[in-house]
Design a protein around this motif. Sequence first.
Motif, PDB file in Angstrom:
ATOM      1  N   VAL A  35       0.839  -1.191   0.000  1.00 21.43           N
ATOM      2  CA  VAL A  35       0.000   0.000   0.000  1.00 21.43           C
ATOM      3  C   VAL A  35       0.876   1.244   0.000  1.00 21.43           C
ATOM      4  N   ASP A  36       0.694   2.081  -1.015  1.00 20.20           N
ATOM      5  CA  ASP A  36       1.409   3.344  -1.145  1.00 20.20           C
ATOM      6  C   ASP A  36       0.694   4.379  -0.284  1.00 20.20           C
ATOM      7  N   ARG A 113       1.408   6.536   9.744  1.00 18.74           N
ATOM      8  CA  ARG A 113       2.272   5.405   9.402  1.00 18.74           C
ATOM      9  C   ARG A 113       2.081   4.231  10.369  1.00 18.74           C
ATOM     10  N   THR A 114       2.024   4.522  11.665  1.00 23.49           N
ATOM     11  CA  THR A 114       1.938   3.438  12.646  1.00 23.49           C
ATOM     12  C   THR A 114       0.617   2.693  12.537  1.00 23.49           C
ATOM     13  N   SER A 115      -0.500   3.434  12.478  1.00 19.18           N
ATOM     14  CA  SER A 115      -1.800   2.759  12.407  1.00 19.18           C
ATOM     15  C   SER A 115      -1.964   1.997  11.101  1.00 19.18           C
ATOM     16  N   LEU A 116      -1.434   2.546  10.007  1.00 12.67           N
ATOM     17  CA  LEU A 116      -1.550   1.868   8.708  1.00 12.67           C
ATOM     18  C   LEU A 116      -0.703   0.603   8.688  1.00 12.67           C
ATOM     19  N   THR A 117       0.476   0.667   9.270  1.00 18.92           N
ATOM     20  CA  THR A 117       1.333  -0.514   9.345  1.00 18.92           C
ATOM     21  C   THR A 117       0.674  -1.604  10.176  1.00 18.92           C
ATOM     22  N   GLN A 118       0.063  -1.216  11.293  1.00 14.83           N
ATOM     23  CA  GLN A 118      -0.615  -2.203  12.135  1.00 14.83           C
ATOM     24  C   GLN A 118      -1.834  -2.790  11.427  1.00 14.83           C
ATOM     25  N   LEU A 119      -2.558  -1.953  10.682  1.00 13.63           N
ATOM     26  CA  LEU A 119      -3.710  -2.468   9.937  1.00 13.63           C
ATOM     27  C   LEU A 119      -3.272  -3.468   8.881  1.00 13.63           C
ATOM     28  N   GLY A 120      -2.100  -3.270   8.319  1.00  9.40           N
ATOM     29  CA  GLY A 120      -1.624  -4.131   7.235  1.00  9.40           C
ATOM     30  C   GLY A 120      -0.974  -5.420   7.679  1.00  9.40           C
ATOM     31  N   THR A 121      -0.826  -5.628   8.966  1.00 12.08           N
ATOM     32  CA  THR A 121      -0.152  -6.833   9.461  1.00 12.08           C
ATOM     33  C   THR A 121      -0.771  -8.091   8.860  1.00 12.08           C
ATOM     34  N   GLY A 122       0.050  -8.843   8.146  1.00 17.87           N
ATOM     35  CA  GLY A 122      -0.409 -10.074   7.511  1.00 17.87           C
ATOM     36  C   GLY A 122      -1.160  -9.873   6.215  1.00 17.87           C
ATOM     37  N   ARG A 123      -1.329  -8.594   5.793  1.00 18.01           N
ATOM     38  CA  ARG A 123      -2.113  -8.311   4.587  1.00 18.01           C
ATOM     39  C   ARG A 123      -1.312  -7.506   3.558  1.00 18.01           C
ATOM     40  N   ASP A 125       2.232  -4.511   2.980  1.00 22.79           N
ATOM     41  CA  ASP A 125       3.315  -3.680   3.478  1.00 22.79           C
ATOM     42  C   ASP A 125       3.038  -2.225   3.106  1.00 22.79           C
ATOM     43  N   VAL A 126       3.537  -1.282   3.888  1.00 24.66           N
ATOM     44  CA  VAL A 126       3.344   0.137   3.633  1.00 24.66           C
ATOM     45  C   VAL A 126       4.579   0.697   2.929  1.00 24.66           C
TER      46      VAL A 126
END
Length: 279
Positions: A35-36, A113-123, A125-126
């Motif tokens: 995810v950009d 950045r932090t919330s987006l990275t946590q949302l992407g865990t296992g789904r 990369d940011v």
Amino acid sequence: MVQGTYSRRRVLVLGAAALAAPALAAGEAAAAAAVDMEQVLLACQVDPPKAGEDTTPGAASHVLAVEQALQAKGLLAAGNVDGHYGTATLDAYAAWQRSLGYTGLDANGVPGRTSLTQLGTGRFDVTRPVSAGSRTDSYGGKRVNTRTATMLRAADAMVSWSITLTQGSYTSSNPDSAGTHDGGGVVDISVGDLTTTQRWQTVRALRTVGFAAWLRTPADGFAYHIHANAISDPDMSRQGRDQVNDYYFGRNGLANNAADNTPEAYRVALTWWEKYQRG
């Protein structure tokens, strides 16, 4: 609402359809594995006032990945998983931020950045992360965040006079601003000592480094000054992001929803700070 006040509600002029794309254009049918963040932030500013079938060109697959992750956490209905970062997605992302313990500007529905990275865990990369930096930085004695201060210095270097702020960010002291300065990235700039040409050159310099910037005049209901929004600032208030939408579609960011009156010679293609830095 009088002409000189900022609008709390945007009315999209669909004549700008050339800038919009139908939902999930070719090549954007599947959610992105990466995810950009720059594209998601751009969509977050441009999409909310638009009809649900429109998406920001280049951003839909990235937004879709975010929406699918929000749906998986029970925060977004399937009908709103469409690559369009509309109000439903904004609210769902705010709920995600609150679930992480964030409040205030940190739970404004705009990905950090932090919330987006946590949302992407296992789904996912940011990529191309964006940060506002410190919220207690300053420029000429006015409070701004680090990203905004850096952008102002870059614009200042393009002109032979100083860029002087009359109002910074994170302030609600001026009711005429209608909430646009409540978050980050939004400033007002003094132009009283500048010629007309210098005023427009300052607007162009600000736009060049990634601000949505307009010259305000008595005809707008204001004393002369420049109002500037740092495009894709993750701390920006919803009112400020509505103005970025106006800028994207060639409007003036005011309640009258009129066309941008900036002369063609001082306009530049829409950009944002990180894109400008890449050249």
